[in-house]
Design an enzyme around this catalytic site. Structure first.
Site, mmCIF file in Angstrom:
data_model
loop_
_atom_site.group_PDB
_atom_site.id
_atom_site.type_symbol
_atom_site.label_atom_id
_atom_site.label_comp_id
_atom_site.label_asym_id
_atom_site.label_seq_id
_atom_site.Cartn_x
_atom_site.Cartn_y
_atom_site.Cartn_z
ATOM 1 C CB SER A 1 74.937 31.933 -84.204
ATOM 2 O OG SER A 1 74.436 33.138 -84.664
ATOM 3 C CD GLU B 1 70.099 27.930 -77.888
ATOM 4 O OE1 GLU B 1 69.874 26.738 -78.091
ATOM 5 O OE2 GLU B 1 71.043 28.518 -78.430
ATOM 6 C CG HIS C 1 71.550 32.174 -79.789
ATOM 7 N ND1 HIS C 1 71.398 30.867 -80.168
ATOM 8 C CD2 HIS C 1 71.641 32.875 -80.943
ATOM 9 C CE1 HIS C 1 71.396 30.785 -81.480
ATOM 10 N NE2 HIS C 1 71.534 31.987 -81.966
ATOM 11 C CG ASN D 1 72.201 27.930 -84.363
ATOM 12 O OD1 ASN D 1 71.075 27.809 -84.837
ATOM 13 N ND2 ASN D 1 72.760 29.101 -84.169
HETATM 14 P P1 NAI Z 1 74.531 41.950 -89.344
HETATM 15 O O1 NAI Z 1 75.646 41.861 -90.301
HETATM 16 O O2 NAI Z 1 73.155 42.175 -89.855
HETATM 17 O O3 NAI Z 1 74.811 43.117 -88.298
HETATM 18 C C1 NAI Z 1 76.021 43.323 -87.642
HETATM 19 C C2 NAI Z 1 76.138 44.801 -87.343
HETATM 20 O O4 NAI Z 1 77.219 45.002 -86.452
HETATM 21 C C3 NAI Z 1 76.412 45.655 -88.580
HETATM 22 O O5 NAI Z 1 75.427 46.660 -88.661
HETATM 23 C C4 NAI Z 1 77.790 46.249 -88.312
HETATM 24 O O6 NAI Z 1 77.929 47.562 -88.802
HETATM 25 C C5 NAI Z 1 77.874 46.221 -86.815
HETATM 26 N N1 NAI Z 1 79.211 46.175 -86.310
HETATM 27 C C6 NAI Z 1 80.260 45.429 -86.745
HETATM 28 N N2 NAI Z 1 81.342 45.663 -85.985
HETATM 29 C C7 NAI Z 1 80.987 46.574 -85.068
HETATM 30 C C8 NAI Z 1 81.670 47.227 -84.000
HETATM 31 N N3 NAI Z 1 82.940 46.962 -83.776
HETATM 32 N N4 NAI Z 1 80.983 48.095 -83.243
HETATM 33 C C9 NAI Z 1 79.704 48.376 -83.482
HETATM 34 N N5 NAI Z 1 79.004 47.789 -84.482
HETATM 35 C C10 NAI Z 1 79.637 46.904 -85.251
HETATM 36 O O7 NAI Z 1 74.619 40.632 -88.468
HETATM 37 P P2 NAI Z 1 73.451 39.896 -87.676
HETATM 38 O O8 NAI Z 1 72.808 38.913 -88.542
HETATM 39 O O9 NAI Z 1 72.643 40.905 -86.977
HETATM 40 O O10 NAI Z 1 74.291 39.073 -86.607
HETATM 41 C C11 NAI Z 1 74.836 39.663 -85.461
HETATM 42 C C12 NAI Z 1 75.175 38.570 -84.466
HETATM 43 O O11 NAI Z 1 73.984 37.855 -84.145
HETATM 44 C C13 NAI Z 1 76.158 37.550 -84.979
HETATM 45 O O12 NAI Z 1 76.963 37.133 -83.914
HETATM 46 C C14 NAI Z 1 75.249 36.412 -85.443
HETATM 47 O O13 NAI Z 1 75.907 35.170 -85.424
HETATM 48 C C15 NAI Z 1 74.165 36.479 -84.401
HETATM 49 N N6 NAI Z 1 72.886 35.898 -84.783
HETATM 50 C C16 NAI Z 1 72.378 36.090 -86.043
HETATM 51 C C17 NAI Z 1 71.153 35.535 -86.377
HETATM 52 C C18 NAI Z 1 70.545 35.756 -87.726
HETATM 53 O O14 NAI Z 1 69.586 35.065 -88.065
HETATM 54 N N7 NAI Z 1 71.022 36.710 -88.507
HETATM 55 C C19 NAI Z 1 70.375 34.711 -85.407
HETATM 56 C C20 NAI Z 1 70.973 34.655 -84.089
HETATM 57 C C21 NAI Z 1 72.197 35.202 -83.822
#
Ligand code: NAI
Ligand code: 3HC
Length: 697
Positions: free
Chosen positions: A411, A444, A432, A482
């Site tokens: 993000s 994005e 993104h 953002n």
């Molecule tokens: P989340 O916490 O829901 O999911 C992250 C997942 O990655 C978890 O299931 C975790 O087990 C897994 N994970 C962590 N380390 C890992 C590894 N080394 N190998 C494989 N899997 C691994 O997080 P979320 O919200 O899905 O965010 C993910 C990315 O997307 C972040 O960079 C966030 O900034 C970005 N993002 C999030 C948004 C949102 O609204 N939640 C919107 C746009 C981007």
């Protein structure tokens, strides 16, 4: 040949429009059609006429670029009237997308045949308009109100098969559609089939005329998505006229409403977004038709909120996708959420069970990073922490094929720093997605300093295949969306400290046209996300941080800026949060006051515009329209206001500059000082739109 050609095929006149790319009905086409019809009418040996189009599509509508200019006759209505009046049968040969004025021309023909893949629709509502050449009067007469009203209010096209069932087309022909239409016309001549003018049909409106309440029921069922928009109200009035008035009066009413909307602010804003959306994916320095490598297989790392949604995007588009997680438990949890999402869609009736099976079948889960070996693109969606991202990218670089594109869904983080840990920074970029990733249209695409143009082109093409609206942006903390959101959050918090409550701030923005305000949105996304980001930058937000410190992360904990009843998503004002806000004001020595809606809106939107100006100056966004597209499709900025930069131009930049200067003085916050570009344009009496005009000159 000119834009309209007439040839003879024995006793059939074949009129062909050839105005690439989409055969838009510009003035020359309309004039050519009037002349061609007169010729076919007057030529003695001609017994019937076929109206066809060259290239990839039948007419996809009026030429939207002409809408901002004084209209020159003949109009599309004149063309349809001429078709209607033809004494010889006219058959439209439809292929591609017969849309808007294009479909209205087809409705003026006496018969329509279509290629099997044709899409037919009246999408004017998406441009803040209603059909203006008879669509609201002829379509219900031809297919009945129950089918016509949803088509016109949604603007969504239908396929050839439902069009045949509805009576919108008379035949579907395989092979060359013009040849099929000629054969159809010959049969009409041989059988002496009487002309069938849509304007004279009445039977399918009889039910609504007998029972007017049915029209209101139909409106109630389909007219709900119209908050703040003028066009749906006008469309309903025009459709009602199809029941209540003789056709010529109905046509007149439709025309006057169309012109009023066309000249109004909402449609101008929506037309701006239409063209901005198409410009946004164009990459500076890259030929438009550059060959983009096709993505046949994808992998997603992380099956959390975003990874799961992104994997669904691939499966929905028919692209096999492997989802890699850190542990079996996390993988099972992620796959379970996806399966539940699909089965909810099946229960709601928006997805067939067979499609669900197909999509589930395209997904594979794994806890082994080596399973990315087959992927043409890998999208990383793990936790938002630079060290973790670097570790993941180093591993991917070793395990993925040399040509695989490595993308991050970060993000905020620096794409160049992520790319630098790999041996292939030219194949690294940001993708993104917005939450929920399988629903939100914006993508994005973050261009790193080393990202190769063909990697960008492939990712833009992929974005389109996934049904997204890709916007290419530069690499800077928070990119475009953002970063501007950050500017808005500063003032949102200050408004709370100065006297407003969360529901008052949110209410002002909802009235402005956003689907939700900043606090309801923060609660939905999870307050911990912003908290972690602020901590990493050494920043603090008085109220939001206090809520997080108390374990209130928003909807997921049942409490945040609002409280939530178990299982419900409706934000309810929370007295604990309000006490916390009042206490914070007191602690900071601020006297709380009542703040009106105008001040709230200006203080939230103007700092965003200011940040947008800096983003343009730094070339992080290529054009002001790109920023507008990002805000409309990623954050729910009302489309009928055209996005923040277009909205700014409408208000006048000197007004915004003066308000920002005052805000900067009053808050003693230099971030609100008018950006150099904004101040320069304001001093010259220009708007952000002048930058686009200069760029395309
Ligand atoms: P989340 O916490 O829901 O999911 C992250 C997942 O990655 C978890 O299931 C975790 O087990 C897994 N994970 C962590 N380390 C890992 C590894 N080394 N190998 C494989 N899997 C691994 O997080 P979320 O919200 O899905 O965010 C993910 C990315 O997307 C972040 O960079 C966030 O900034 C970005 N993002 C999030 C948004 C949102 O609204 N939640 C919107 C746009 C981007
Ligand atoms: N007028 C002018 N230009 C148009 C146009 C139109 N109606 N429709 C498309 N174009 C242009 C696009 O701007 C684009 O130009 P660019 O290459 O310079 O960027 C080019 O044609 C190709 O368009 P797309 O990139 O969108 O091509 P796709 O193949 O993805 O989509 C389409 C084709 C489905 C026809 C899509 O362009 C579309 O939806 N067009 C708009 C259709 C529409 O809204 N028609 C109604 C117009 S209003 C009207 O008809 C009023 C009437 O009731 C009187």
């Amino acid at each position: 040949m000119g834009l309209v050609d007439v040839r003879r095929d024995d006793n059939i006149a074949v009129i062909t429009i050839d105005n690439p790319p989409v055969n838009a009905l510009n003035n020359a086409v309309r004039t050519g059609l009037i002349d061609a019809l007169a010729l076919a009418r007057d030529r003695a040996g001609i017994r019937a006429v076929v109206l066809a189009c060259a290239g990839r599509t039948f007419v996809a509508g009026a030429d939207i670029t002409e809408f901002g200019k004084p209209s020159k006759p003949p109009s599309t209505t004149d063309v349809v009237t001429a078709l209607d009046a033809m004494p010889k049968p006219v058959v439209a040969a439809l292929h591609g997308t017969a849309l808007g004025g294009g479909l209205e021309v087809a409705l003026g023909c006496h018969f329509r045949v279509a290629a099997p893949t044709t899409r037919l629709g009246l999408p004017e509502i998406k441009l803040g308009l209603i059909p203006g050449a008879g669509g609201t009067q002829r379509l219900p007469r031809l297919i009945g109100m129950a089918k016509a009203l949803p088509m016109i209010l949604s603007g969504d096209p239908i396929g050839a098969k439902p069009a045949l069932e509805a009576g919108l087309v008379d035949a579907i022909v395989d092979g060359d559609v013009t040849a099929g239409a000629i054969a159809f016309a010959r049969r009409l001549v041989a059988n002496k089939t009487p002309l069938r003018r849509a304007r004279d049909l009445d039977a399918k409106l009889a039910d609504m005329r007998a029972d007017r309440a049915r029209f209101d029921e139909l409106v109630a069922a389909h007219g709900k998505r119209s908050r703040g928009l003028h066009a749906p109200i006008a469309a309903i009035e025009a459709l009602r006229a199809a029941i209540d008035l003789p056709i010529d009066q109905g046509l007149e009413l439709e025309r006057s409403k169309f012109i009023e909307l066309k000249d109004g602010e909402q449609s101008k804003a929506q037309r701006h977004i239409f063209f901005a959306e198409r410009a946004a994916a164009k990459i500076g320095g890259l030929p438009k038709d550059a060959k983009a490598r096709e993505i046949k297989h994808a992998a997603v790392i992380g099956a959390g909120t975003m990874g799961g949604g992104i994997a669904m995007c691939f499966a929905n588009a028919g692209i096999p996708v492997t989802i890699v997680e850190a542990s079996k438990e996390a993988l099972a949890r992620g796959l379970d959420v996806i399966a539940k999402n699909y089965s909810t869609s099946v229960k709601r009736g928006s997805l067939s069970a067979a499609d669900m099976e197909r999509r589930n079948g395209l997904m594979q889960g794994s806890t082994d990073f080596a399973s990315v070996a087959d992927a043409d693109i890998v999208i990383e969606a793990v936790f938002e922490e630079m060290e973790i991202k670097k570790r993941v990218f180093s591993a991917l670089d070793l395990l993925a094929a040399k040509t695989t594109i490595l993308a991050s869904n970060t993000s905020y983080l620096d794409i160049d720093a992520i790319g630098a840990v790999t041996q292939r920074p030219s194949a690294v970029l940001g993708t993104h997605f917005f939450s929920p990733a399988n629903v939100m249209r914006l993508l994005e695409i973050v261009r790193g300093k080393a990202t190769a143009p063909e990697v960008l082109a492939a990712t833009v093409a992929l974005g389109r295949r996934l049904g997204k609206i890709p916007v290419v942006v530069g690499n800077r903390h928070g990119f475009v969306g953002n970063r501007m959101l950050g500017a808005r959050s500063i003032e949102a918090e200050r408004l709370l400290l100065e006297g407003a409550l969360p529901h008052e701030v949110d209410g002002a923005l909802v009235q402005f046209g956003f689907p939700m305000g900043p606090f309801a949105m923060a609660d939905l996304a999870g307050l911990d996300v912003g908290w972690r980001n602020r901590k990493s930058q050494g920043l603090r937000a008085e109220i939001a941080d206090a809520l997080c410190e108390a374990g209130h992360y928003g909807q997921k904990t049942g409490k945040g800026f609002y409280r939530y009843e178990a299982g419900a998503r409706t934000p309810l004002p929370d007295s604990d949060t309000e006490s916390l806000i009042v206490a914070a004001s007191r602690r900071l020595g601020l006297t709380r006051r009542s703040i009106d809606k105008k001040e709230i809106v200006e203080r939230l939107i103007f700092p965003m515009i200011n940040e947008g100006a800096r983003i343009l100056d730094e070339k992080i966004a290529q054009r002001p329209g790109d920023i507008d597209v990002i805000w409309v499709y990623g954050y729910g900025f009302p489309v009928w206001r055209g996005g923040p930069m277009f909205y700014a131009d409408g208000l006048g930049l000197s007004y915004i500059r003066d308000r920002l200067s005052a805000l900067s003085r009053e808050s003693n916050d230099k971030r609100h000082e008018p950006a150099a570009l904004l101040a320069k344009l304001a001093a010259a009496g220009e708007g952000f739109g002048s930058l686009e005009a200069k760029a395309s000159a």
